[in-house]
Scaffold this motif. Structure first.
Motif, PDB file in Angstrom:
ATOM      1  N   PRO A  36       1.965   0.525  -5.966  1.00 45.98           N
ATOM      2  CA  PRO A  36       1.383   1.308  -6.800  1.00 45.98           C
ATOM      3  C   PRO A  36      -0.054   0.910  -7.476  1.00 45.98           C
ATOM      4  N   LYS A  37       0.137  -0.851  -7.728  1.00 47.00           N
ATOM      5  CA  LYS A  37      -0.629  -1.229  -8.694  1.00 47.00           C
ATOM      6  C   LYS A  37      -1.976  -1.362  -7.942  1.00 47.00           C
ATOM      7  N   PRO A  72       1.821  -8.829   1.200  1.00 47.71           N
ATOM      8  CA  PRO A  72       1.096  -8.336   2.019  1.00 47.71           C
ATOM      9  C   PRO A  72      -0.317  -8.337   1.990  1.00 47.71           C
ATOM     10  N   SER A  73      -1.721  -7.417   2.440  1.00 47.04           N
ATOM     11  CA  SER A  73      -2.665  -8.207   3.192  1.00 47.04           C
ATOM     12  C   SER A  73      -3.733  -6.841   2.602  1.00 47.04           C
ATOM     13  N   PHE A  74      -4.923  -7.289   2.473  1.00 46.62           N
ATOM     14  CA  PHE A  74      -6.056  -6.427   1.302  1.00 46.62           C
ATOM     15  C   PHE A  74      -8.187  -6.220   2.197  1.00 46.62           C
ATOM     16  N   ILE A  75      -7.767  -5.407   2.419  1.00 45.70           N
ATOM     17  CA  ILE A  75      -9.247  -5.836   2.771  1.00 45.70           C
ATOM     18  C   ILE A  75      -9.720  -4.436   1.799  1.00 45.70           C
ATOM     19  N   VAL A  76     -11.370  -4.986   1.458  1.00 43.90           N
ATOM     20  CA  VAL A  76     -12.375  -4.258   2.007  1.00 43.90           C
ATOM     21  C   VAL A  76     -14.251  -4.183   2.378  1.00 43.90           C
ATOM     22  N   ARG A  88      -1.291 -12.329   1.040  1.00 49.18           N
ATOM     23  CA  ARG A  88       0.128 -13.454   0.070  1.00 49.18           C
ATOM     24  C   ARG A  88      -0.400 -12.545  -1.394  1.00 49.18           C
ATOM     25  N   SER A  89      -0.953 -14.167  -2.070  1.00 45.17           N
ATOM     26  CA  SER A  89      -0.713 -13.344  -3.147  1.00 45.17           C
ATOM     27  C   SER A  89      -2.343 -13.088  -3.548  1.00 45.17           C
ATOM     28  N   ILE A  90      -2.220 -11.851  -4.191  1.00 44.73           N
ATOM     29  CA  ILE A  90      -3.597 -11.014  -3.845  1.00 44.73           C
ATOM     30  C   ILE A  90      -3.402 -11.295  -5.644  1.00 44.73           C
ATOM     31  N   SER A  91      -4.285 -10.962  -6.513  1.00 49.13           N
ATOM     32  CA  SER A  91      -4.446 -10.940  -8.322  1.00 49.13           C
ATOM     33  C   SER A  91      -5.597  -9.463  -7.970  1.00 49.13           C
ATOM     34  N   GLN A  93      -6.855  -8.940 -11.192  1.00 44.01           N
ATOM     35  CA  GLN A  93      -7.477  -8.907 -11.935  1.00 44.01           C
ATOM     36  C   GLN A  93      -8.735  -9.552 -11.167  1.00 44.01           C
ATOM     37  N   GLU A  94      -8.396 -10.837 -10.387  1.00 42.10           N
ATOM     38  CA  GLU A  94      -9.508 -10.892  -8.828  1.00 42.10           C
ATOM     39  C   GLU A  94     -10.062  -9.977  -8.601  1.00 42.10           C
ATOM     40  N   LEU A  95      -9.411  -8.589  -7.973  1.00 40.08           N
ATOM     41  CA  LEU A  95     -10.101  -8.079  -7.347  1.00 40.08           C
ATOM     42  C   LEU A  95     -10.666  -6.971  -8.141  1.00 40.08           C
ATOM     43  N   TYR A  96     -10.597  -6.302  -9.254  1.00 39.61           N
ATOM     44  CA  TYR A  96     -11.538  -5.803 -10.279  1.00 39.61           C
ATOM     45  C   TYR A  96     -12.412  -6.413 -10.131  1.00 39.61           C
ATOM     46  N   GLU A  97     -12.306  -7.618 -10.513  1.00 38.28           N
ATOM     47  CA  GLU A  97     -13.766  -8.808 -11.301  1.00 38.28           C
ATOM     48  C   GLU A  97     -14.925  -8.446 -10.234  1.00 38.28           C
TER      49      GLU A  97
END
Length: 107
Positions: A36-37, A72-76, A88-91, A93-97
């Protein structure tokens, strides 16, 4: 929206300007807290990037074919090209930046 095959991802790469995919499993506590975040971050700050989900418990072959072996995993994808990949470790703040500058240039 839920993705159910690798073919769907290939179609998205050809049809969508930009999109992201969140890979998670219902029995992964971190996945359930983070989902959700991430969805909120994408909706609030990057509404032009469509968000999709893959349930790795149901479709493990999709994650494996994409090279994800942990949750979890995330791809853009931006302009049909892979831009960002995290596991695994998804920040948040890092995603936003990481997305702020290219998003402003594209949209």
């Amino acid at each position: 929206m839920r993705i159910q095959s690798l073919t769907e991802i290939e179609k998205l790469r050809k049809q969508e300007v930009s999109f992201c995919i969140y890979f998670s499993s219902p029995n992964c506590g971190v996945c359930q807290v983070l989902k959700p975040k991430i969805m909120s971050l994408m909706k609030d700050y990057y509404p032009e990037i469509q968000t999709y989900k893959v349930d790795v418990a149901v479709y493990p072959e999709i994650a494996a074919q994409m090279g994800f072996y942990t949750n979890p995993s995330f791809i853009v994808y931006l302009n049909g090209q892979e831009y960002l990949r995290r596991s695994r470790s998804i920040s948040l703040q890092e995603l936003y930046e990481s997305l702020a500058r290219p998003y402003k240039l594209m949209f």
